[in-house]
Motif scaffolding. Structure first.
Motif, PDB file in Angstrom:
ATOM      1  N   VAL A  62      -2.851   5.895  -4.874  1.00 47.60           N
ATOM      2  CA  VAL A  62      -3.861   4.852  -4.910  1.00 47.60           C
ATOM      3  C   VAL A  62      -5.207   5.453  -4.110  1.00 47.60           C
ATOM      4  O   VAL A  62      -6.268   5.215  -4.538  1.00 47.60           O
ATOM      5  N   ASP A  87      -4.347  12.490   5.415  1.00 48.90           N
ATOM      6  CA  ASP A  87      -3.053  12.278   5.171  1.00 48.90           C
ATOM      7  C   ASP A  87      -2.265  13.315   5.882  1.00 48.90           C
ATOM      8  O   ASP A  87      -2.566  14.311   6.523  1.00 48.90           O
ATOM      9  N   ARG A 120      12.174   9.723  -8.870  1.00 48.17           N
ATOM     10  CA  ARG A 120      10.984   8.421  -9.188  1.00 48.17           C
ATOM     11  C   ARG A 120      10.425   8.856 -10.475  1.00 48.17           C
ATOM     12  O   ARG A 120       9.999   9.772 -10.732  1.00 48.17           O
ATOM     13  N   ALA A 156       6.292   3.658 -14.210  1.00 45.40           N
ATOM     14  CA  ALA A 156       5.735   3.226 -15.685  1.00 45.40           C
ATOM     15  C   ALA A 156       4.169   3.042 -15.297  1.00 45.40           C
ATOM     16  O   ALA A 156       3.750   2.019 -14.387  1.00 45.40           O
ATOM     17  N   ARG A 206       1.461  12.480  -8.700  1.00 47.61           N
ATOM     18  CA  ARG A 206       1.211  12.873  -7.447  1.00 47.61           C
ATOM     19  C   ARG A 206       0.454  14.179  -7.242  1.00 47.61           C
ATOM     20  O   ARG A 206      -0.520  14.357  -6.632  1.00 47.61           O
ATOM     21  N   ASP A 245       0.019   0.098  -1.534  1.00 44.14           N
ATOM     22  CA  ASP A 245       1.097  -0.813  -0.672  1.00 44.14           C
ATOM     23  C   ASP A 245       0.948  -1.065   0.646  1.00 44.14           C
ATOM     24  O   ASP A 245       1.489  -1.811   1.242  1.00 44.14           O
ATOM     25  N   GLY A 262       7.892  -2.743 -12.778  1.00 48.19           N
ATOM     26  CA  GLY A 262       7.174  -1.436 -12.827  1.00 48.19           C
ATOM     27  C   GLY A 262       5.749  -1.583 -12.431  1.00 48.19           C
ATOM     28  O   GLY A 262       5.072  -0.930 -13.144  1.00 48.19           O
ATOM     29  N   GLN A 263       5.082  -2.514 -11.726  1.00 46.96           N
ATOM     30  CA  GLN A 263       4.122  -2.920 -11.505  1.00 46.96           C
ATOM     31  C   GLN A 263       3.373  -2.522 -10.144  1.00 46.96           C
ATOM     32  O   GLN A 263       2.148  -2.505 -10.100  1.00 46.96           O
ATOM     33  N   GLY A 264       3.917  -2.445  -9.165  1.00 49.86           N
ATOM     34  CA  GLY A 264       3.557  -1.852  -7.822  1.00 49.86           C
ATOM     35  C   GLY A 264       2.287  -0.986  -7.903  1.00 49.86           C
ATOM     36  O   GLY A 264       1.290  -1.256  -7.240  1.00 49.86           O
ATOM     37  N   LEU A 265       2.494   0.197  -8.293  1.00 49.34           N
ATOM     38  CA  LEU A 265       1.553   1.126  -8.296  1.00 49.34           C
ATOM     39  C   LEU A 265       0.375   0.821  -9.101  1.00 49.34           C
ATOM     40  O   LEU A 265      -0.921   1.042  -8.903  1.00 49.34           O
ATOM     41  N   ASN A 266       0.793   0.045 -10.478  1.00 46.69           N
ATOM     42  CA  ASN A 266      -0.528  -0.325 -11.230  1.00 46.69           C
ATOM     43  C   ASN A 266      -1.384  -1.321 -10.575  1.00 46.69           C
ATOM     44  O   ASN A 266      -2.738  -1.281 -10.694  1.00 46.69           O
TER      45      ASN A 266
HETATM   46  C1  LIG Z   1      12.236   2.623  -6.912  1.00 48.30           C
HETATM   47  C2  LIG Z   1      10.828   2.491  -7.094  1.00 48.30           C
HETATM   48  C3  LIG Z   1      10.434   2.332  -8.331  1.00 48.30           C
HETATM   49  C4  LIG Z   1       9.326   2.086  -8.725  1.00 48.30           C
HETATM   50  N1  LIG Z   1       8.658   2.213  -9.783  1.00 48.30           N
HETATM   51  C5  LIG Z   1       7.277   1.905  -9.988  1.00 48.30           C
HETATM   52  C6  LIG Z   1       6.815   1.914 -11.458  1.00 48.30           C
HETATM   53  O1  LIG Z   1       7.500   2.121 -12.589  1.00 48.30           O
HETATM   54  N2  LIG Z   1       5.543   1.323 -11.725  1.00 48.30           N
HETATM   55  C7  LIG Z   1       4.883   1.131 -10.521  1.00 48.30           C
HETATM   56  O2  LIG Z   1       3.401   0.979 -10.918  1.00 48.30           O
HETATM   57  N3  LIG Z   1       5.038   1.077  -9.404  1.00 48.30           N
HETATM   58  C8  LIG Z   1       6.260   1.442  -8.900  1.00 48.30           C
HETATM   59  N4  LIG Z   1       6.817   1.316  -7.706  1.00 48.30           N
HETATM   60  C9  LIG Z   1       5.905   1.251  -6.547  1.00 48.30           C
HETATM   61  C10 LIG Z   1       5.199   2.447  -6.326  1.00 48.30           C
HETATM   62  O3  LIG Z   1       6.163   3.419  -6.015  1.00 48.30           O
HETATM   63  C11 LIG Z   1       4.528   2.220  -5.006  1.00 48.30           C
HETATM   64  O4  LIG Z   1       3.679   0.987  -5.474  1.00 48.30           O
HETATM   65  C12 LIG Z   1       3.165   3.361  -4.789  1.00 48.30           C
HETATM   66  O5  LIG Z   1       4.007   4.406  -4.452  1.00 48.30           O
HETATM   67  C13 LIG Z   1       2.301   2.819  -3.723  1.00 48.30           C
HETATM   68  O6  LIG Z   1       1.564   3.971  -3.715  1.00 48.30           O
HETATM   69  P1  LIG Z   1       0.404   4.220  -2.621  1.00 48.30           P
HETATM   70  O7  LIG Z   1      -0.379   5.362  -2.968  1.00 48.30           O
HETATM   71  O8  LIG Z   1      -0.251   2.655  -2.179  1.00 48.30           O
HETATM   72  O9  LIG Z   1       1.090   4.563  -1.205  1.00 48.30           O
HETATM   73  P2  LIG Z   1       2.167   5.760  -0.901  1.00 48.30           P
HETATM   74  O10 LIG Z   1       2.650   6.182  -2.141  1.00 48.30           O
HETATM   75  O11 LIG Z   1       3.312   5.239  -0.040  1.00 48.30           O
HETATM   76  O12 LIG Z   1       1.384   6.735  -0.223  1.00 48.30           O
HETATM   77  C14 LIG Z   1       0.657   6.544   1.056  1.00 48.30           C
HETATM   78  C15 LIG Z   1       0.087   7.671   1.605  1.00 48.30           C
HETATM   79  O13 LIG Z   1      -0.320   7.464   2.698  1.00 48.30           O
HETATM   80  C16 LIG Z   1       0.196   8.815   3.670  1.00 48.30           C
HETATM   81  N5  LIG Z   1       0.287   8.295   4.997  1.00 48.30           N
HETATM   82  C17 LIG Z   1       1.207   7.197   5.520  1.00 48.30           C
HETATM   83  N6  LIG Z   1       0.800   7.273   7.031  1.00 48.30           N
HETATM   84  C18 LIG Z   1      -0.038   7.731   7.275  1.00 48.30           C
HETATM   85  C19 LIG Z   1      -1.160   7.732   8.115  1.00 48.30           C
HETATM   86  N7  LIG Z   1      -0.826   7.330   9.632  1.00 48.30           N
HETATM   87  N8  LIG Z   1      -2.205   8.556   8.277  1.00 48.30           N
HETATM   88  C20 LIG Z   1      -2.614   9.237   7.261  1.00 48.30           C
HETATM   89  N9  LIG Z   1      -1.745   9.289   6.034  1.00 48.30           N
HETATM   90  C21 LIG Z   1      -0.716   8.432   6.136  1.00 48.30           C
HETATM   91  C22 LIG Z   1       1.279   9.229   3.020  1.00 48.30           C
HETATM   92  O14 LIG Z   1       1.652  10.587   3.410  1.00 48.30           O
HETATM   93  C23 LIG Z   1       1.074   8.994   1.763  1.00 48.30           C
HETATM   94  O15 LIG Z   1       0.652  10.118   1.146  1.00 48.30           O
HETATM   95  C24 LIG Z   1       8.313   1.902  -7.607  1.00 48.30           C
HETATM   96  C25 LIG Z   1       8.714   1.587  -6.266  1.00 48.30           C
HETATM   97  C26 LIG Z   1      10.096   1.886  -6.018  1.00 48.30           C
HETATM   98  C27 LIG Z   1      10.666   1.861  -4.652  1.00 48.30           C
END
Ligand SMILES: Cc1cc2nc3c(=O)[nH]c(=O)nc-3n(C[C@H](O)[C@H](O)[C@H](O)COP(=O)(O)OP(=O)(O)OC[C@H]3O[C@@H](n4cnc5c(N)ncnc54)[C@H](O)[C@@H]3O)c2cc1C
Length: 423
Positions: free
Chosen positions: A35, A54, A69, A72, A133, A307, A317-321
């Protein structure tokens, strides 16, 4: 030179060249997950510079091994990546979802969606998390408008009336009008800003991995609701299926102790015979499942995305979307403000972002929560109500269309990138 060596080389060059030189960037993004990276790329597309920090080890992000992982990607998110020029690279790793089949154990009634319900488009795409990623990570690193500070962290944020001064490792300082927290569910940036987060546990874990099935998946995504929790089978490339089995914690931990054959048999007994026999094609991983709702997505010169702003159950399967929609909405609000000379960190600009995102976040959080709670339930009455609900959804074209549009990420006022248009 491999990707990790190239990365290390650039990191050394940057740390020599940039030390003690304040960076000329508009936004500091904390977190280079999918994100945070999407926000940086969206801003860069409109010519806006950002810095992204990061704590991660790049070797972990760039490593080739599968981590269990799959994601979707909705039709809407695919339009975002098209507009950002990344879809061509991503598309060689995706498998389209052409049909979705939703059913529940022990009750009649199902919902079946196909391309007729989605105007002929694929309803979504399954991609392994590692590819998504890695591709996003490389894209931010190769973009001259994005200053990457990886394996680094923000030591302090000092709020002044017109800017925030951030101190990173080695006393590197950045003055920016806006900080964006994209640092995931346990966001330190959110906590330090004093933003309240309501967190809960589903007392479930998600068991994830890959299966070889006897019969081909035919690009169908299956969601089968069991009293112990939802079981999803998602189509992957090479006729494999990814499984996401959300299950009562104790039972899930027991399943992890079974042999591969016993586990596959149990999975098949729970799912049914539609895809024939199952054979595990990967190890099994587990993730604890919970939700987080953050009432305020903004604070003084700070916005939350991904997140860090909300965590929902993976059932749909919507959290990341949802997070990608945060990123492109915030990018649009910031770029619109910058173009007419408004301070991008001002309350007026951040309020616009919060107002725009609130409905989508609240709706999806409540709908997924309701789905999980009502389907992970043994009551006969609730079971019959669910059966009526599934039958109604299947038979009422208007309701079906609304559900399809939501799953595709196309409901509500859409930011430009979500329509596949440039910023
Ligand atoms: C089993 C499972 C299945 C899933 N399937 C789906 C799916 O099919 N479709 C969907 O849309 N979503 C899905 N999700 C949800 C999805 O995985 C998350 O919503 C998504 O990873 C969130 O992305 P993000 O970039 O917000 O956070 P993250 O992926 O958690 O990235 C956060 C980043 O911040 C960095 N960070 C952390 N702390 C610090 C700090 N203090 N300083 C600097 N950097 C830091 C980390 O290293 C990381 O790179 C699933 C989740 C799970 C658990």
């Amino acid at each position: 030179m491999n990707e990790i060596r190239v990365f290390k080389f650039f990191k050394i060059v940057y740390s020599f060249g940039m030390m003690n030189q304040p960076l000329d960037v508009s936004t500091l993004i904390v977190g280079a997950g999918p994100v945070g990276a999407t926000l940086a790329l969206a801003l860069a597309q409109a010519g806006v510079k950002s810095a992204i920090v990061d704590t991660c080890d790049p070797a972990q992000v760039l490593k080739k091994e599968f981590d269990g992982r799959t994601i979707a990607i909705s039709h809407g998110s695919h339009l975002i990546f098209k507009a950002l020029g990344l879809w061509e690279e991503l598309s060689s790793f995706v498998e389209p979802i052409k049909k979705i089949h939703i059913s529940q154990a022990n009750y009649l009634g199902y919902v079946h969606y196909d391309e007729k319900d989605s105007d002929g488009f694929a309803m979504g795409y399954i991609i392994e998390n590692r590819h998504l990623r890695r591709i996003l990570f490389k894209a931010i690193f190769n973009n001259p408008l994005i200053n990457c500070r990886i394996s680094n962290h923000v030591k302090s944020l000092d709020r002044q009336p017109f800017f925030i001064e951030a101190t990173l490792e080695q006393q590197e300082k950045l003055k920016v009008p806006l900080v964006v927290a994209a640092d995931g569910r346990n966001s330190i940036t959110r906590q330090q800003a004093g933003l309240k987060a309501h967190a809960w546990s589903y007392q479930q874990i998600a068991l994830v991995g890959v299966l070889k099935t006897e019969f081909p998946h035919e690009n169908i995504a299956f969601e089968h609701f069991l009293p112990s929790g939802p079981l999803a089978l998602l189509p992957m490339q090479n006729d494999l299926c990814s499984f996401v089995w959300s299950i009562d914690k104790q039972f899930g931990e027991h399943l992890l102790t079974l042999s591969e054959q016993e586990f596959s048999d149990q999975l098949r007994a729970s799912f049914g015979d539609y895809l024939g026999k199952f054979e595990l094609a990967s190890q099994r991983w587990s993730y604890p499942l919970g939700g987080i709702l953050v009432p305020q997505l903004i604070a003084e010169r700070l916005a939350l995305i991904g997140d860090a702003a909300h965590v929902i159950h993976p059932v749909a399967g919507q959290g990341l979307n949802l997070g990608f929609r945060d990123a492109v909405t915030l990018a649009e609000v910031l770029v619109d403000a910058a173009r007419v000379g408004i301070d991008i960190g001002s309350a007026q600009v951040l309020e616009r972002y919060q107002r725009w995102r609130r409905f989508d976040v609240l709706t999806l959080t409540s709908v997924t929560d309701l789905l999980v709670r009502s389907f992970s339930n043994d009551s006969k009455l609730i079971g019959n109500l669910r059966m009526i609900g599934l039958r109604l959804t299947h038979r009422l074209p208007v309701l079906k269309r609304v559900m399809t549009q939501h799953a595709m990420g196309l409901l509500g006022e859409k930011p430009r990138l979500l329509q596949g248009l440039p910023l």
